[in-house]
Design a protein around this motif. Structure first.
Motif, mmCIF file in Angstrom:
data_model
loop_
_atom_site.group_PDB
_atom_site.id
_atom_site.type_symbol
_atom_site.label_atom_id
_atom_site.label_comp_id
_atom_site.label_asym_id
_atom_site.label_seq_id
_atom_site.Cartn_x
_atom_site.Cartn_y
_atom_site.Cartn_z
ATOM 1 N N TRP A 76 -8.025 7.460 16.354
ATOM 2 C CA TRP A 76 -7.204 6.477 15.648
ATOM 3 C C TRP A 76 -7.742 5.091 15.985
ATOM 4 O O TRP A 76 -8.174 4.835 17.106
ATOM 5 C CB TRP A 76 -5.759 6.599 16.105
ATOM 6 N N PRO A 77 -7.787 4.157 15.032
ATOM 7 C CA PRO A 77 -8.296 2.810 15.312
ATOM 8 C C PRO A 77 -7.559 2.176 16.483
ATOM 9 O O PRO A 77 -6.362 2.381 16.658
ATOM 10 C CB PRO A 77 -8.026 2.058 14.003
ATOM 11 N N GLN A 78 -8.305 1.406 17.293
ATOM 12 C CA GLN A 78 -7.698 0.768 18.456
ATOM 13 C C GLN A 78 -6.580 -0.181 18.038
ATOM 14 O O GLN A 78 -5.561 -0.282 18.700
ATOM 15 C CB GLN A 78 -8.774 0.006 19.243
ATOM 16 N N GLN A 79 -6.793 -0.906 16.955
ATOM 17 C CA GLN A 79 -5.751 -1.760 16.419
ATOM 18 C C GLN A 79 -5.134 -1.067 15.208
ATOM 19 O O GLN A 79 -5.815 -0.376 14.463
ATOM 20 C CB GLN A 79 -6.328 -3.114 15.997
ATOM 21 N N THR A 80 -3.839 -1.257 15.059
ATOM 22 C CA THR A 80 -3.168 -0.645 13.915
ATOM 23 C C THR A 80 -3.777 -1.188 12.625
ATOM 24 O O THR A 80 -3.815 -2.401 12.410
ATOM 25 C CB THR A 80 -1.662 -0.960 13.932
ATOM 26 N N PRO A 81 -4.308 -0.319 11.766
ATOM 27 C CA PRO A 81 -4.961 -0.795 10.543
ATOM 28 C C PRO A 81 -3.946 -1.417 9.599
ATOM 29 O O PRO A 81 -2.817 -0.936 9.485
ATOM 30 C CB PRO A 81 -5.553 0.485 9.932
ATOM 31 N N PRO A 82 -4.329 -2.524 8.955
ATOM 32 C CA PRO A 82 -3.403 -3.118 7.973
ATOM 33 C C PRO A 82 -3.189 -2.144 6.822
ATOM 34 O O PRO A 82 -4.145 -1.646 6.224
ATOM 35 C CB PRO A 82 -4.144 -4.382 7.515
ATOM 36 N N TRP A 83 -1.941 -1.866 6.526
ATOM 37 C CA TRP A 83 -1.645 -0.832 5.538
ATOM 38 C C TRP A 83 -2.015 -1.244 4.122
ATOM 39 O O TRP A 83 -2.030 -0.417 3.218
ATOM 40 C CB TRP A 83 -0.162 -0.458 5.631
ATOM 41 N N ARG A 84 -2.349 -2.540 3.966
ATOM 42 C CA ARG A 84 -2.821 -2.947 2.647
ATOM 43 C C ARG A 84 -4.165 -2.289 2.315
ATOM 44 O O ARG A 84 -4.561 -2.243 1.156
ATOM 45 C CB ARG A 84 -2.927 -4.460 2.552
ATOM 46 N N GLN A 85 -4.859 -1.794 3.347
ATOM 47 C CA GLN A 85 -6.110 -1.090 3.100
ATOM 48 C C GLN A 85 -5.860 0.254 2.414
ATOM 49 O O GLN A 85 -6.792 0.869 1.892
ATOM 50 C CB GLN A 85 -6.875 -0.863 4.409
ATOM 51 N N ALA A 86 -4.621 0.718 2.432
ATOM 52 C CA ALA A 86 -4.307 1.972 1.754
ATOM 53 C C ALA A 86 -4.175 1.785 0.248
ATOM 54 O O ALA A 86 -4.406 2.722 -0.525
ATOM 55 C CB ALA A 86 -2.994 2.544 2.301
ATOM 56 N N ALA A 87 -3.830 0.565 -0.180
ATOM 57 C CA ALA A 87 -3.545 0.324 -1.599
ATOM 58 C C ALA A 87 -4.695 0.702 -2.535
ATOM 59 O O ALA A 87 -4.455 1.306 -3.586
ATOM 60 C CB ALA A 87 -3.133 -1.132 -1.803
ATOM 61 N N PRO A 88 -5.959 0.375 -2.202
ATOM 62 C CA PRO A 88 -7.043 0.720 -3.134
ATOM 63 C C PRO A 88 -7.170 2.220 -3.403
ATOM 64 O O PRO A 88 -7.700 2.614 -4.449
ATOM 65 C CB PRO A 88 -8.299 0.186 -2.434
ATOM 66 N N PHE A 89 -6.675 3.042 -2.483
ATOM 67 C CA PHE A 89 -6.787 4.484 -2.688
ATOM 68 C C PHE A 89 -5.830 4.977 -3.771
ATOM 69 O O PHE A 89 -5.976 6.097 -4.262
ATOM 70 C CB PHE A 89 -6.536 5.229 -1.375
ATOM 71 N N ALA A 90 -4.852 4.142 -4.125
ATOM 72 C CA ALA A 90 -3.965 4.516 -5.229
ATOM 73 C C ALA A 90 -4.758 4.627 -6.530
ATOM 74 O O ALA A 90 -4.510 5.512 -7.354
ATOM 75 C CB ALA A 90 -2.841 3.496 -5.380
ATOM 76 N N LEU A 91 -5.740 3.738 -6.710
ATOM 77 C CA LEU A 91 -6.576 3.799 -7.907
ATOM 78 C C LEU A 91 -7.443 5.052 -7.904
ATOM 79 O O LEU A 91 -7.636 5.687 -8.943
ATOM 80 C CB LEU A 91 -7.450 2.547 -8.005
ATOM 81 N N SER A 92 -7.958 5.416 -6.722
ATOM 82 C CA SER A 92 -8.738 6.659 -6.620
ATOM 83 C C SER A 92 -7.899 7.859 -7.040
ATOM 84 O O SER A 92 -8.346 8.707 -7.823
ATOM 85 C CB SER A 92 -9.243 6.866 -5.183
#
Length: 324
Positions: A76-92
């Protein structure tokens, strides 16, 4: 061999061997999909809703990704990943969902043989988006190799397998239901072009997204399959009355879901560390596995078209990955 060529540069022999094994497993699972579905048939038809199988496959992928993160198989990433990085996967997820559903609607406007042959145009659309979006230029040899892949797919679809009791060309399943003339409507042609463009774009966009984000693959998959589950849950619920989620499922059906889930995870690794072009070769090589399993399990006969398609695939692999 570079990442763009489908290899993993700078890796030792053990890791290169694991990469090769992963590609072989993915090829085998792709090739086994249609024969396994055929083994699920009851009275000549699939006894469960296709949307149920797709939803359960996406859910299985999601659970496997979550499990790998929980048990520490992937850090798991050492820092909590910004959840906005999940948004682009909605298009996928949306692109994959649109592609999968277009396949169903296309059957209304053309016969199965025409679809199987013309759908190989998605190889060309994937290569086009690969060059435009990822800024990779294909050599003449590589372009010729992809043309050979398209020809191999069309050749196999046109008559690579044949039912011993049937002399009509085309897929055995189509022939078994009675002769159907080759046809495609203008709307069907437009939808087919749209399907090929969406299929190519979904593959290249997902590759671009996975390579640009500095996140563990399992976490990226968690994002992608969360959206995939939500999308397919909505499609399943909106599909109208029909069999329940698990109604009609058998051991063969469970094997289909599990194999497709595992293959989806393998393909995400290919997109992360290889390329969309590598995926095209895996799918094309799976035709050989599909034919051999169909001949062994379903008593279908291999034809000259199958051996020609196999030869074309071999030449394509040699041209693309061979020494330049």
């Amino acid at each position: 061999m570079s990442v763009e060529d489908g290899g993993v540069p700078g890796l030792g022999h053990p890791r290169q061997a694991r990469w090769t094994l992963m590609l072989l497993l993915s090829t085998a699972m792709y090739g086994a999909h249609a024969p396994l579905l055929a083994l699920c048939h009851v009275d000549g038809r699939v006894p469960f809703r296709p949307s149920s199988a797709v939803l359960l496959t996406e859910l299985t992928k999601l659970l496997l990704c979550a499990f790998s993160l929980l048990v520490g198989w992937q850090a798991w990433p050492q820092q909590t990943p910004p959840w906005r990085q999940a948004a682009p996967f909605a298009l996928s997820a949306l692109l994959y969902g649109a592609s999968n559903n277009l396949v169903i609607y296309l059957q209304r406007y053309m016969d199965p043989s025409t679809y199987q042959v013309l759908s190989n145009l998605k190889i060309g659309s994937t290569a086009l988006f690969y060059c435009l979006c990822l800024r990779h230029r294909l050599s003449v040899r590589q372009g010729l190799a992809l043309l050979l892949l398209m020809a191999a797919g069309a050749c196999y679809a046109a008559g690579g397998l044949q039912d011993p009791g049937n002399t009509l060309p085309g897929p055995p399943s189509a022939a078994a239901a009675g002769p159907m003339p080759l046809h495609i409507s203008p709307l069907g042609l437009l939808l087919l072009i749209l399907y090929c463009l969406i299929s190519g774009l979904s593959s290249v966009y997902t590759e671009l997204l996975m390579k640009r984000q500095r996140l563990p693959l399992a976490l990226q998959n968690l994002f992608l399959y969360t959206f995939g589950v939500l999308l397919n849950l909505g499609l399943h619920a909106g599909g109208g009355p029909g069999p329940g989620l698990l109604e009609g499922f058998s051991g063969w059906a469970a094997l289909v879901v599990l194999s497709q889930a595992l293959n989806g995870l393998l393909m995400s690794a290919v997109m992360k560390h290889g390329s969309s072009i590598t995926r095209l070769f895996v799918v094309s090589c799976s035709l050989v596995v599909n034919a051999v399993l169909s001949a062994a399990l379903l008593q279908l006969q291999l034809t000259a078209a199958f051996f020609l398609a196999t030869l074309l695939i071999g030449l394509a692999v040699r041209l693309y990955y061979g020494s330049r």
